[in-house]
Design a protein around this motif. Structure first.
Motif, short mmCIF file in Angstrom:
data_model
loop_
_atom_site.label_atom_id
_atom_site.label_comp_id
_atom_site.label_asym_id
_atom_site.label_seq_id
_atom_site.Cartn_x
_atom_site.Cartn_y
_atom_site.Cartn_z
N ASN A 5 11.37 29.08 -3.48
CA ASN A 5 11.43 27.81 -4.22
C ASN A 5 10.13 27.49 -4.94
O ASN A 5 9.96 26.38 -5.46
N ALA A 7 8.61 28.26 -7.78
CA ALA A 7 8.56 27.90 -9.20
C ALA A 7 8.91 26.43 -9.39
O ALA A 7 8.23 25.70 -10.13
N GLU A 8 9.95 25.96 -8.70
CA GLU A 8 10.34 24.56 -8.84
C GLU A 8 9.33 23.63 -8.18
O GLU A 8 9.04 22.55 -8.68
N LYS A 11 6.42 23.21 -10.56
CA LYS A 11 6.78 22.33 -11.68
C LYS A 11 6.66 20.87 -11.28
O LYS A 11 6.08 20.05 -12.01
N VAL A 12 7.21 20.52 -10.11
CA VAL A 12 7.15 19.14 -9.63
C VAL A 12 5.71 18.71 -9.38
O VAL A 12 5.29 17.60 -9.74
N VAL A 139 13.63 16.28 -4.79
CA VAL A 139 13.49 17.71 -5.08
C VAL A 139 13.09 18.47 -3.82
O VAL A 139 13.58 19.56 -3.55
N VAL A 143 15.29 21.64 -2.38
CA VAL A 143 14.81 23.03 -2.36
C VAL A 143 14.19 23.41 -1.02
O VAL A 143 13.79 24.55 -0.82
N SER A 145 11.30 22.10 0.48
CA SER A 145 9.85 22.27 0.38
C SER A 145 9.13 21.27 1.27
O SER A 145 9.19 20.05 1.05
#
Length: 300
Positions: A5, A7-8, A11-12, A139, A143, A145
């Protein structure tokens, strides 16, 4: 089953880093203009928000879920270490706030001055903080995280701190100067509580605390046809993030191929229930006896 996870998450973290820098700048600017200790303390709290984002980006870069030669269980604990760093930053912020409040009580200070435009700026800051907290939490849960969920917890504490500070400054506007110093103490306590929450959520991963009750794993495994019983069940990790399960499985199988088919079905059932999960099963013959076989009857 492994899910990357990163990459996401990155981004966040980049989006929220810029928003937190914007918030920190506004708080520091208004705090400097008004001379408000509680607001400057809140700006210090926001400094940790930005530092947390940077720390999260670093941790995310190294927290690959894929194993390699040096890290056969993956790199997830790098993210947990990053969450511990967040807790450390919060502890530093708490100390700084308390120190400043005590110094102002003992030495005195200039009166706080606040105007309507400055209060409107703080309401804008509050709106940004609320957006960041819910965005990261949603998010993070989607995902799986840990770093995003930990940072969202921290940012939510920032929301309540800002609400308290705005309320105090409204009181100062009506002439109650003492509210500014008094509110600095609950701000510090809320910062401390946020740090403790992040620390509490990170420790189970780092100390390999049991992730799933062995009774639950036992019930799933023994429901598979061909399984006589299982024992020496161990699990670690974080549910929804990554789980590792080990067990000894007693199977009623005349040959290796049948035993393999039974263990594959046990793995499939456990993966369906607890994914993402990595499972290691040691197969034993039906004549095997152990004092740690059943969680229900203690039978051999």
């Amino acid at each position: 089953m492994t899910y990357d996870n990163r990459a996401e998450v990155r981004k966040v973290l980049i989006i929220t880093l810029f928003l937190n820098l914007f918030v920190m700048g506004l708080k520091a600017f208004v705090g400097y203009l008004t001379g408000s200790l509680s607001l400057l303390a809140d700006a210090l709290h926001s400094v940790t928000d930005s530092a947390n984002n940077i720390l999260g980006l670093i941790a995310s870069k190294f927290s690959s879920p894929y194993p390699d030669r040096e890290h056969p269980y993956g790199h997830h604990k790098f993210e947990a270490v990053g969450a511990l760093g967040i807790a450390a930053f919060l502890g530093i912020a708490c100390f700084e706030i308390l120190q400043s409040a005590i110094e102002r009580i003992l030495k005195g200070s200039e009166p706080v001055r606040i105007s309507a435009p400055e209060l409107w700026i703080l309401l804008l800051v509050l709106g940004v903080n609320i957006f960041v907290a819910f965005y990261e939490r949603n998010v993070g849960k989607r995902v799986g995280s840990q770093i995003l969920i930990a940072d969202a917890t921290h940012t939510m504490s920032d929301v309540w701190v800002t609400i308290s500070v705005i309320g105090g400054l409204i009181g100062v506007w009506f002439g109650h100067q003492w509210l500014d110093i008094v509110l600095a103490f609950p701000v510090a306590l809320m910062v401390f509580w946020s740090g403790w929450s992040v620390l509490k959520d990170s420790l189970p991963w780092l100390v390999d605390q049991m992730a799933i009750a062995p009774e639950a794993i036992h019930a799933i495994a023994t429901a598979v046809p061909g399984v006589i019983n299982c024992h020496d069940i161990a699990s670690r990790g974080v549910l929804g993030r990554q789980i590792f399960i080990e067990m000894h499985l007693i199977v009623d199988a005349p040959d290796v191929e049948t035993a393999h088919r039974i263990t594959e079905e046990v793995e499939r059932q456990l993966e369906t229930r607890f994914t993402p999960v990595r499972i290691l099963i040691h197969v034993e013959p039906p004549t095997y006896e152990s004092e740690q076989i059943s969680f229900d009857t203690g039978e051999k």
